[in-house]
Design a protein around this motif. Structure first.
Motif, mmCIF file in Angstrom:
data_model
loop_
_atom_site.group_PDB
_atom_site.id
_atom_site.type_symbol
_atom_site.label_atom_id
_atom_site.label_comp_id
_atom_site.label_asym_id
_atom_site.label_seq_id
_atom_site.Cartn_x
_atom_site.Cartn_y
_atom_site.Cartn_z
ATOM 1 N N ALA A 63 57.048 44.138 13.519
ATOM 2 C CA ALA A 63 56.258 44.842 14.547
ATOM 3 C C ALA A 63 55.420 43.846 15.353
ATOM 4 O O ALA A 63 55.313 43.949 16.576
ATOM 5 N N PRO A 89 63.618 49.062 9.630
ATOM 6 C CA PRO A 89 63.040 50.360 9.223
ATOM 7 C C PRO A 89 62.164 51.010 10.294
ATOM 8 O O PRO A 89 61.820 52.173 10.179
ATOM 9 N N GLY A 90 61.772 50.273 11.351
ATOM 10 C CA GLY A 90 61.091 50.980 12.440
ATOM 11 C C GLY A 90 59.841 50.324 13.007
ATOM 12 O O GLY A 90 59.151 50.937 13.813
ATOM 13 N N TRP A 92 59.444 47.875 15.227
ATOM 14 C CA TRP A 92 59.503 47.730 16.697
ATOM 15 C C TRP A 92 59.369 49.109 17.357
ATOM 16 O O TRP A 92 58.738 49.243 18.386
ATOM 17 N N ASP A 113 70.193 52.534 14.687
ATOM 18 C CA ASP A 113 70.527 51.560 13.640
ATOM 19 C C ASP A 113 71.704 52.081 12.823
ATOM 20 O O ASP A 113 71.914 53.285 12.686
ATOM 21 N N GLY A 128 74.084 54.801 13.682
ATOM 22 C CA GLY A 128 75.463 54.411 13.946
ATOM 23 C C GLY A 128 75.608 52.917 14.090
ATOM 24 O O GLY A 128 74.624 52.183 14.097
ATOM 25 N N LEU A 172 76.428 40.227 17.693
ATOM 26 C CA LEU A 172 75.563 41.406 17.878
ATOM 27 C C LEU A 172 74.806 41.306 19.206
ATOM 28 O O LEU A 172 74.674 42.290 19.935
HETATM 29 C C1 LIG Z 1 65.801 42.575 11.358
HETATM 30 S S1 LIG Z 1 66.308 44.219 11.141
HETATM 31 C C2 LIG Z 1 65.406 45.047 12.405
HETATM 32 C C3 LIG Z 1 63.940 45.233 12.116
HETATM 33 C C4 LIG Z 1 63.286 46.187 13.094
HETATM 34 N N1 LIG Z 1 63.246 45.623 14.443
HETATM 35 C C5 LIG Z 1 61.882 46.537 12.686
HETATM 36 O O1 LIG Z 1 60.949 46.216 13.413
HETATM 37 O O2 LIG Z 1 61.706 47.187 11.662
HETATM 38 C C6 LIG Z 1 67.933 44.179 11.776
HETATM 39 C C7 LIG Z 1 68.602 45.522 11.844
HETATM 40 O O3 LIG Z 1 69.854 45.418 12.548
HETATM 41 C C8 LIG Z 1 70.684 46.455 12.071
HETATM 42 N N2 LIG Z 1 72.077 46.259 12.466
HETATM 43 C C9 LIG Z 1 72.882 45.223 12.121
HETATM 44 N N3 LIG Z 1 74.124 45.415 12.628
HETATM 45 C C10 LIG Z 1 74.088 46.575 13.340
HETATM 46 C C11 LIG Z 1 75.071 47.290 14.088
HETATM 47 N N4 LIG Z 1 76.339 46.842 14.201
HETATM 48 N N5 LIG Z 1 74.723 48.457 14.675
HETATM 49 C C12 LIG Z 1 73.453 48.917 14.540
HETATM 50 N N6 LIG Z 1 72.484 48.286 13.835
HETATM 51 C C13 LIG Z 1 72.786 47.123 13.239
HETATM 52 C C14 LIG Z 1 70.469 46.365 10.565
HETATM 53 O O4 LIG Z 1 70.877 47.546 9.931
HETATM 54 C C15 LIG Z 1 68.960 46.097 10.472
HETATM 55 O O5 LIG Z 1 68.249 47.274 10.234
#
Ligand SMILES: C[S@@+](CC[C@H](N)C(=O)[O-])C[C@H]1O[C@@H](n2cnc3c(N)ncnc32)[C@H](O)[C@@H]1O
Length: 239
Positions: A63, A89-90, A92, A113, A128, A172
């Protein structure tokens, strides 16, 4: 939702001062715990942003990264429409909701996500895989040519092999850029996480074709020993 007004720690004071006073916690190595996970746990316990996130009610230390990016680039304002890719998990999404104020401004924050995201008041949540053509269709329908901002903090699970991790994160980031180019309105912004490596310049120059301004930025909350960096594109030129 976060208890506090704004992200206190991103302003710097609490984290810098508190960190110095805090006692370092040591984790006893349990017989069956691997050294890597002991080191991870020890780092989590002693990370001022982890402690601050817990106190401020944010779901992740990430965050503060978005908060610091916004402090620098002034991206958000109430009433805009923002898509947060890789939002679980949320953390951002919580920051985006605080800044967009969807419930009173008419703005929108869409969190997406591959993993489940527990409800966040004010945010629309979709689950998704961004690579799965069917699921992003729903997302595209909600956002096509209508988003003021697209955020991507997406990351693949780390393998520990830096070249592989770099390439997986770049894939990605490229998919997120493709999505952003369809979703953004003219003048919109795009924030994307990458791990620095050989393919970074290609993404950077690709972004320069689509955005008036493109900058790299490593927020203070991003660990200094990590190759993580953010690329911020503003003034989207239109698809
Ligand atoms: C570093 S975490 C994000 C943390 C988030 N920004 C936060 O503030 O809580 C990276 C996220 O990218 C997601 N992710 C990875 N590949 C993905 C895809 N192909 N489609 C959607 N989400 C994806 C993962 O499931 C993970 O939750």
């Amino acid at each position: 939702m976060a208890r506090g007004q704004g992200t206190k720690s991103s302003r710097g004071s609490k984290i810098g001062d508190g960190g110095a006073r805090r006692q370092t916690e040591r984790v006893k190595t349990a017989r069956r715990r691997k050294i890597g996970s002991t080191q991870w746990l020890q780092r989590q316990l002693n990370d001022p942003y982890v402690q601050e996130a817990r106190k401020d009610g944010y779901r992740s230390r990430a965050a503060y990264k978005l908060s610091q990016i916004d402090e620098k680039f002034k991206l958000f304002k109430p009433g805009i429409k923002v898509v947060d890719l890789g939002a679980a998990p949320g953390g951002w999404t919580q920051i985006a909701v605080e800044k967009v104020l969807p419930e009173i401004s008419g703005g929108k924050v869409i969190a997406f996500d591959i993993n489940e995201i527990l409800p966040i008041k004010g945010a629309t949540i979709l689950q998704g895989d961004l690579f799965d053509t069917k699921v992003p269709e729903e997302l595209r329908h909600l956002t096509l040519g209508k988003a003021d901002g697209v955020l991507s903090d997406m990351a693949a699970a780390a393998t520990g092999h830096s070249k592989t991790d770099h390439l997986r994160t770049m894939a990605l980031a490229e998919e997120a850029l493709r999505f952003a180019c369809d979703a953004l309105i003219d003048g919109g912004f795009f924030v994307v996480k990458i791990l620095q490596g050989a393919d970074e310049p290609a993404l950077f120059s690709c972004m320069r074709k689509s955005f008036g301004k493109v900058k790299r930025y490593k927020p203070a909350a991003s660990r200094s020993d990590s190759k993580e960096i953010y690329i911020i594109g503003t003034q989207f030129k239109g698809s």
